[in-house]
Design a protein around this motif. Structure first.
Motif, PDB file in Angstrom:
ATOM      1  N   VAL A 114       0.866  -1.239   0.005  1.00  0.00           N
ATOM      2  CA  VAL A 114       0.006  -0.016   0.022  1.00  0.00           C
ATOM      3  C   VAL A 114       0.611   1.264  -0.038  1.00  0.00           C
ATOM      4  N   LYS A 115       0.636   2.171  -0.922  1.00  0.00           N
ATOM      5  CA  LYS A 115       1.154   3.487  -0.989  1.00  0.00           C
ATOM      6  C   LYS A 115       0.442   4.753  -0.672  1.00  0.00           C
ATOM      7  N   ARG A 116      -1.077   4.598  -1.049  1.00  0.00           N
ATOM      8  CA  ARG A 116      -1.816   5.684  -1.350  1.00  0.00           C
ATOM      9  C   ARG A 116      -3.424   5.172  -0.613  1.00  0.00           C
ATOM     10  N   TYR A 117      -4.053   5.976  -0.014  1.00  0.00           N
ATOM     11  CA  TYR A 117      -5.469   5.695   0.472  1.00  0.00           C
ATOM     12  C   TYR A 117      -6.307   6.889  -0.208  1.00  0.00           C
ATOM     13  N   GLN A 118      -7.769   6.280  -0.155  1.00  0.00           N
ATOM     14  CA  GLN A 118      -8.782   7.257  -0.424  1.00  0.00           C
ATOM     15  C   GLN A 118      -9.941   6.956   0.433  1.00  0.00           C
ATOM     16  N   LEU A 119     -10.610   7.872   1.154  1.00  0.00           N
ATOM     17  CA  LEU A 119     -11.730   7.975   1.781  1.00  0.00           C
ATOM     18  C   LEU A 119     -13.015   8.579   1.106  1.00  0.00           C
ATOM     19  N   ASN A 120     -13.985   7.989   1.030  1.00  0.00           N
ATOM     20  CA  ASN A 120     -15.368   8.183   0.379  1.00  0.00           C
ATOM     21  C   ASN A 120     -16.611   7.746   1.024  1.00  0.00           C
ATOM     22  N   LYS A 121     -17.040   8.674   1.956  1.00  0.00           N
ATOM     23  CA  LYS A 121     -18.473   8.660   2.619  1.00  0.00           C
ATOM     24  C   LYS A 121     -18.256   7.028   3.325  1.00  0.00           C
ATOM     25  N   GLY A 122     -17.217   7.021   4.140  1.00  0.00           N
ATOM     26  CA  GLY A 122     -17.138   5.772   5.086  1.00  0.00           C
ATOM     27  C   GLY A 122     -16.660   4.813   4.397  1.00  0.00           C
ATOM     28  N   GLU A 123     -16.052   4.608   3.144  1.00  0.00           N
ATOM     29  CA  GLU A 123     -15.428   3.554   2.496  1.00  0.00           C
ATOM     30  C   GLU A 123     -13.919   3.950   2.283  1.00  0.00           C
ATOM     31  N   LEU A 124     -13.052   2.964   2.398  1.00  0.00           N
ATOM     32  CA  LEU A 124     -11.700   3.303   2.582  1.00  0.00           C
ATOM     33  C   LEU A 124     -10.954   2.500   1.420  1.00  0.00           C
ATOM     34  N   SER A 125     -10.265   2.919   0.573  1.00  0.00           N
ATOM     35  CA  SER A 125      -9.614   2.179  -0.757  1.00  0.00           C
ATOM     36  C   SER A 125      -7.946   2.464  -0.527  1.00  0.00           C
ATOM     37  N   LEU A 126      -7.571   1.243  -0.449  1.00  0.00           N
ATOM     38  CA  LEU A 126      -6.276   1.280  -0.567  1.00  0.00           C
ATOM     39  C   LEU A 126      -5.498   0.940  -1.725  1.00  0.00           C
ATOM     40  N   TYR A 127      -4.569   1.614  -2.154  1.00  0.00           N
ATOM     41  CA  TYR A 127      -4.002   1.689  -3.588  1.00  0.00           C
ATOM     42  C   TYR A 127      -2.452   1.105  -3.452  1.00  0.00           C
ATOM     43  N   ASN A 128      -1.885   0.561  -4.424  1.00  0.00           N
ATOM     44  CA  ASN A 128      -0.488   0.242  -4.579  1.00  0.00           C
ATOM     45  C   ASN A 128       0.540   1.225  -5.204  1.00  0.00           C
ATOM     46  N   GLN A 129       1.543   1.203  -5.739  1.00  0.00           N
ATOM     47  CA  GLN A 129       2.260   2.401  -6.302  1.00  0.00           C
ATOM     48  C   GLN A 129       1.837   2.546  -7.694  1.00  0.00           C
ATOM     49  N   GLN A 130       1.351   1.367  -8.280  1.00  0.00           N
ATOM     50  CA  GLN A 130       0.934   1.812  -9.810  1.00  0.00           C
ATOM     51  C   GLN A 130      -0.561   2.247  -9.760  1.00  0.00           C
ATOM     52  N   LEU A 132      -3.532   0.595  -8.328  1.00  0.00           N
ATOM     53  CA  LEU A 132      -4.557  -0.324  -8.392  1.00  0.00           C
ATOM     54  C   LEU A 132      -4.837  -0.480  -6.932  1.00  0.00           C
ATOM     55  N   ILE A 133      -6.182  -0.818  -6.959  1.00  0.00           N
ATOM     56  CA  ILE A 133      -7.006  -0.896  -5.491  1.00  0.00           C
ATOM     57  C   ILE A 133      -6.399  -2.305  -5.091  1.00  0.00           C
ATOM     58  N   GLN A 134      -5.879  -2.340  -3.891  1.00  0.00           N
ATOM     59  CA  GLN A 134      -5.562  -3.352  -3.287  1.00  0.00           C
ATOM     60  C   GLN A 134      -6.445  -3.978  -2.049  1.00  0.00           C
ATOM     61  N   LEU A 135      -7.162  -2.698  -1.449  1.00  0.00           N
ATOM     62  CA  LEU A 135      -8.116  -3.270  -0.410  1.00  0.00           C
ATOM     63  C   LEU A 135      -9.231  -2.367  -0.365  1.00  0.00           C
ATOM     64  N   LYS A 136     -10.341  -2.797   0.074  1.00  0.00           N
ATOM     65  CA  LYS A 136     -11.728  -2.066   0.350  1.00  0.00           C
ATOM     66  C   LYS A 136     -12.048  -2.445   1.500  1.00  0.00           C
ATOM     67  N   ALA A 137     -12.566  -1.449   2.547  1.00  0.00           N
ATOM     68  CA  ALA A 137     -13.023  -1.337   3.602  1.00  0.00           C
ATOM     69  C   ALA A 137     -14.149  -0.325   3.926  1.00  0.00           C
ATOM     70  N   LYS A 138     -14.931  -0.794   4.921  1.00  0.00           N
ATOM     71  CA  LYS A 138     -16.091   0.101   5.471  1.00  0.00           C
ATOM     72  C   LYS A 138     -15.933   0.487   6.804  1.00  0.00           C
ATOM     73  N   ARG A 139     -15.893   1.741   7.179  1.00  0.00           N
ATOM     74  CA  ARG A 139     -15.906   2.270   8.462  1.00  0.00           C
ATOM     75  C   ARG A 139     -17.036   1.394   9.403  1.00  0.00           C
ATOM     76  N   VAL A 140     -16.647   0.957  10.681  1.00  0.00           N
ATOM     77  CA  VAL A 140     -17.547   0.499  11.665  1.00  0.00           C
ATOM     78  C   VAL A 140     -17.187   1.043  12.971  1.00  0.00           C
ATOM     79  N   LYS A 141     -18.303   0.905  13.718  1.00  0.00           N
ATOM     80  CA  LYS A 141     -18.106   1.613  15.126  1.00  0.00           C
ATOM     81  C   LYS A 141     -17.500   0.255  16.029  1.00  0.00           C
ATOM     82  N   GLN A 142     -16.663   0.553  16.728  1.00  0.00           N
ATOM     83  CA  GLN A 142     -15.965  -0.537  17.540  1.00  0.00           C
ATOM     84  C   GLN A 142     -16.507  -1.832  17.113  1.00  0.00           C
TER      85      GLN A 142
END
Length: 142
Positions: A114-130, A132-142
């Protein structure tokens, strides 16, 4: 009669002015931050296994912890704008079903890219150097 029209115009002007002032005092929307709890939904476009738990917690003090499927993980991270650097990750050493161990291995390998991240309305996307999306996640409470 002209006094009555001017009085009405003055009342109208005061009402519009008051309304515009009240609307301008609305605070801006809160800025999303990386800090918080995230439930991983997919790793390299592959959905998380049913009945498995992959969670990440990015703390405000730049520590990273979570559940990697079978084992717990621990690390630290640094951000600068939307760039993200995750330090080497330590995990506990439990053995689980092979499918969970494979998913966990994929997660750990992916987080290292992972080299970069993006947040959009409670969703997290992690990107590599190129980029490309490496991981997607959703914000949760505890």
């Amino acid at each position: 009669m002209s006094i009555s029209i001017k009085a009405k115009q003055l009342v109208l002007l005061a009402t519009v002015s008051f309304t515009m002032t009240a609307c301008s005092n609305v605070p801006p929307p809160a800025v999303e931050t990386l800090a918080g709890n995230w439930k991983v939904m997919s790793i390299q476009d592959k959905q998380i296994l049913a009945n498995s738990s992959v969670k990440l917690n990015f703390s405000p003090d730049n520590s990273l912890s979570g559940s990697a499927s079978c084992n717990n993980l621990s690390s630290s991270y640094q951000t600068n704008n939307n760039s993200l650097i995750i330090a080497p990750i330590a995990t506990t050493r439990k053995m689980c079903l092979p499918a969970l161990m494979e998913q966990e291995s994929n997660l750990l390998r992916t987080l290292g890219k992972v080299k970069r991240y993006q947040l959009n309305k409670g969703e997290l996307s992690l990107y590599n150097q190129q980029g490309l999306i490496q991981l997607k996640a959703k914000r949760v409470k505890q």
